[in-house]
Design a protein around this motif. Structure first.
Motif, short mmCIF file in Angstrom:
data_model
loop_
_atom_site.label_atom_id
_atom_site.label_comp_id
_atom_site.label_asym_id
_atom_site.label_seq_id
_atom_site.Cartn_x
_atom_site.Cartn_y
_atom_site.Cartn_z
N UNK A 247 8.52 18.23 62.64
CA UNK A 247 8.16 17.40 63.79
C UNK A 247 9.40 17.03 64.60
N UNK A 248 10.46 16.63 63.90
CA UNK A 248 11.69 16.25 64.60
C UNK A 248 12.25 17.44 65.38
N UNK A 249 12.24 18.62 64.78
CA UNK A 249 12.74 19.81 65.46
C UNK A 249 11.95 20.07 66.74
N UNK A 250 10.64 19.92 66.67
CA UNK A 250 9.82 20.13 67.87
C UNK A 250 10.11 19.08 68.94
N UNK A 251 10.37 17.84 68.52
CA UNK A 251 10.71 16.79 69.48
C UNK A 251 12.08 17.05 70.12
N UNK A 252 13.03 17.42 69.28
CA UNK A 252 14.42 17.52 69.72
C UNK A 252 14.70 18.79 70.51
N UNK A 253 14.16 19.90 70.05
CA UNK A 253 14.58 21.19 70.60
C UNK A 253 13.49 21.94 71.37
N UNK A 254 12.24 21.57 71.21
CA UNK A 254 11.17 22.41 71.74
C UNK A 254 10.25 21.69 72.73
N UNK A 255 10.71 20.53 73.23
CA UNK A 255 9.98 19.81 74.28
C UNK A 255 8.53 19.53 73.89
N UNK A 256 8.33 19.13 72.64
CA UNK A 256 6.97 18.84 72.17
C UNK A 256 6.90 17.43 71.57
N UNK A 257 7.61 16.51 72.19
CA UNK A 257 7.65 15.14 71.66
C UNK A 257 6.27 14.51 71.64
N UNK A 258 5.54 14.66 72.74
CA UNK A 258 4.23 14.01 72.82
C UNK A 258 3.27 14.57 71.78
#
Length: 513
Positions: free
Chosen positions: A154-165
């Motif tokens: 989840x953190x990787x998606x928030x940090x690097x893949x513009x998928x925070x929401x």
């Protein structure tokens, strides 16, 4: 407010003070992104040496880069396996294990951080670092490996893949995990902040802190969240609580400085001050061209602001080795404010570079007692050493160590001045700043002096991890080989040392040049 200085220390090598083997032994040389995160950035690791002889150091460096690339693409299971292979396969080296401990904790692989930590042999070097890492990163509630991998994805998606929401929405459904885990609430807070939902971010970070009041990273994130809220001045109070923590090492100084400037950038209302703090943020992150670009729009009609802008200009240009520009801007700052600490520090260093020691001493004397990291005092003491006034230098270092347990440079210099305690002080310096290459070099020197060649090689491996182009590494490796009777190999290393630094007198002496 006391300003933290970066050490700007130039170590000059003189033949008379150099290390050399003689009948008396070996004597020492006195040598924004607009996203708020600073803590999740990819770290560049030194090249590693595997037990498998078929794998080169470059191959291991590539293996680390591949693992991190997988992590940033949310392939966290494969990244976890790769990182574990590195930890299990690297040739034993406490420095490497310390670096891996911090790196693994920073991306939420706490099991791997503990694994790396368990492999450290010398507690006197690593205990302070271990304490800081645990206080800064580690959760209070136990996380299974499955939970760690889930939250890391989840953190990787928030940090690097513009998928925070999307990632935050998914995590919000994990009611049981959020009820039990402080770290899960931290991840939810981070994702909420990244997606612009400050209300939820505040809720989740307060939950995380209530479950784990000692975690410093949670407090750091809270200050960043509050800086984007309706009452950003609360962020400064939150930051002060975070920054006042009793860190034992300097490894988190960058996070402290970057967070401070970010919070001030977001919370102050004056547009010129905003730009100044943004420029300082870039400076702290060594993005000097960006800092200059912002500073060009920061000069106002108010001298109270301009003096700090000019002083920051001076610091940036000094670090860029544009000394004439640095001097000009520092003088402009002093023309407005004779007591400007940053400006006098830059001018003192420039005078010292120019061997105008009396002027340098005057500048440093005027700002002693005004910096929390004792940089002016350290610089002043080193000037006294240059002038062979050992007693004055020792008095300064002793005073620093009476009030500060984090001045690795004071411990290091005292090691050089008090041979009977050099081993103790050198290890203390490294425990505070494991990246301090000079102390590792001197540990190797002490080991050679005591004819403990295996330890010397261990310390020299760390020196090579920190920088393969340091001429001193090849000089000391040459001494080890010489002691082992490998004269041809020793000669090659002395020659390569001179290739890196043709003026290095120690290697010249060994080669009778």
């Amino acid at each position: 407010m006391k300003r933290k200085f970066l050490y700007i220390i130039i170590l000059t090598f003189f033949a008379s003070d150099a290390f050399a083997i003689d009948m008396k032994g070996i004597a020492p040389v006195n040598p924004i992104d607009m996203g708020t995160n600073n803590y999740g950035k990819e770290l560049v690791m030194p090249s590693f040496e595997l037990k498998r002889a078929t794998l080169s150091k470059n191959a291991i460096k590539n293996q680390y880069s591949i693992a991190m690339s997988k992590y940033t693409k949310s392939n966290v299971k494969s990244a976890y396996a790769d990182f574990r292979l590195i930890i299990d396969s690297v040739a034993p080296n406490d420095y490497v294990y310390m670096r891996l401990t911090k790196d693994m904790a920073s991306i939420g692989f706490f099991n791997l951080a503990e694994l790396a930590m368990s492999k450290i042999q010398d507690d006197s070097l690593a205990s302070s670092l271990e304490d800081d890492i645990k206080n800064y990163y580690f959760p209070s509630a136990f996380l299974t490996q499955k939970d760690q991998l889930y939250l890391s994805e989840l953190y990787s998606n928030m940090q690097y893949n513009d998928q925070s929401r999307e990632a935050t929405s998914e995590l919000s459904k994990q009611v049981s995990l959020l009820a039990d885990s402080d770290y899960a609430n931290y991840i939810a807070a981070y994702g909420s902040m990244k997606s612009g939902d400050i209300v939820k971010a505040k809720f989740y970070i307060n939950q995380a802190i209530s479950k784990n009041p000692k975690n410093l990273n949670y407090k750091r994130l809270k200050s960043e969240i509050l800086s984007q809220s309706d009452n950003p001045k609360e962020a400064q109070n939150s930051f002060n609580e975070f920054a006042s923590a009793n860190f034992k090492t300097v490894l988190f100084d960058d996070e402290i400085n970057s967070t401070k400037e970010y919070v001030l950038y977001k919370s102050v209302k004056n547009d010129y001050l905003k730009k100044y703090h943004l420029a300082y943020y870039y400076y702290d992150n060594k993005e000097y061209n960006k800092a200059i670009g912002v500073l060009q729009t920061s000069i106002s009609g108010k001298k109270s602001i301009n003096k700090d802008v000019y002083a920051l200009y001076a610091k940036v240009y000094y670090d860029m080795k544009e000394y004439e520009k640095a001097q000009n801007y520092a003088q402009m700052a002093l023309d407005i404010d004779k007591s400007n600490i940053d400006a006098r520090f830059v001018l003192g260093n420039i005078a010292s570079r120019n061997k105008d020691y009396s002027t340098a001493i005057k500048h440093f004397k005027k700002i002693t007692g005004k910096s929390s990291d004792f940089a002016p005092e350290i610089a002043l003491a080193q000037l006294y050493l240059t002038q062979k006034d050992i007693q004055k230098a020792k008095e300064i270092y002793s005073k620093i160590l009476k009030v500060s347990s984090k001045s690795f440079m004071a411990y290091y210099q005292m090691a050089l001045l008090e041979p009977d305690r050099e081993f103790e002080y050198l290890k203390k310096a490294i425990s505070i700043n494991p990246d301090f290459v000079d102390a590792w070099i001197d540990l190797a020197r002490v080991a050679i002096k005591k004819d403990n060649l295996d330890n010397a090689i261990t310390y020299l491996k760390t020196v090579k991890f920190l920088g393969e182009t340091d001429c001193r590494y090849y000089y000391y490796l040459g001494l080890v080989l010489k002691h082992k009777g490998l004269t041809a190999e020793a000669k090659e290393n002395f020659e390569y040392s001179l290739k890196l630094n043709p003026e290095f007198e120690l290697s010249k002496k060994e080669l009778n040049i």
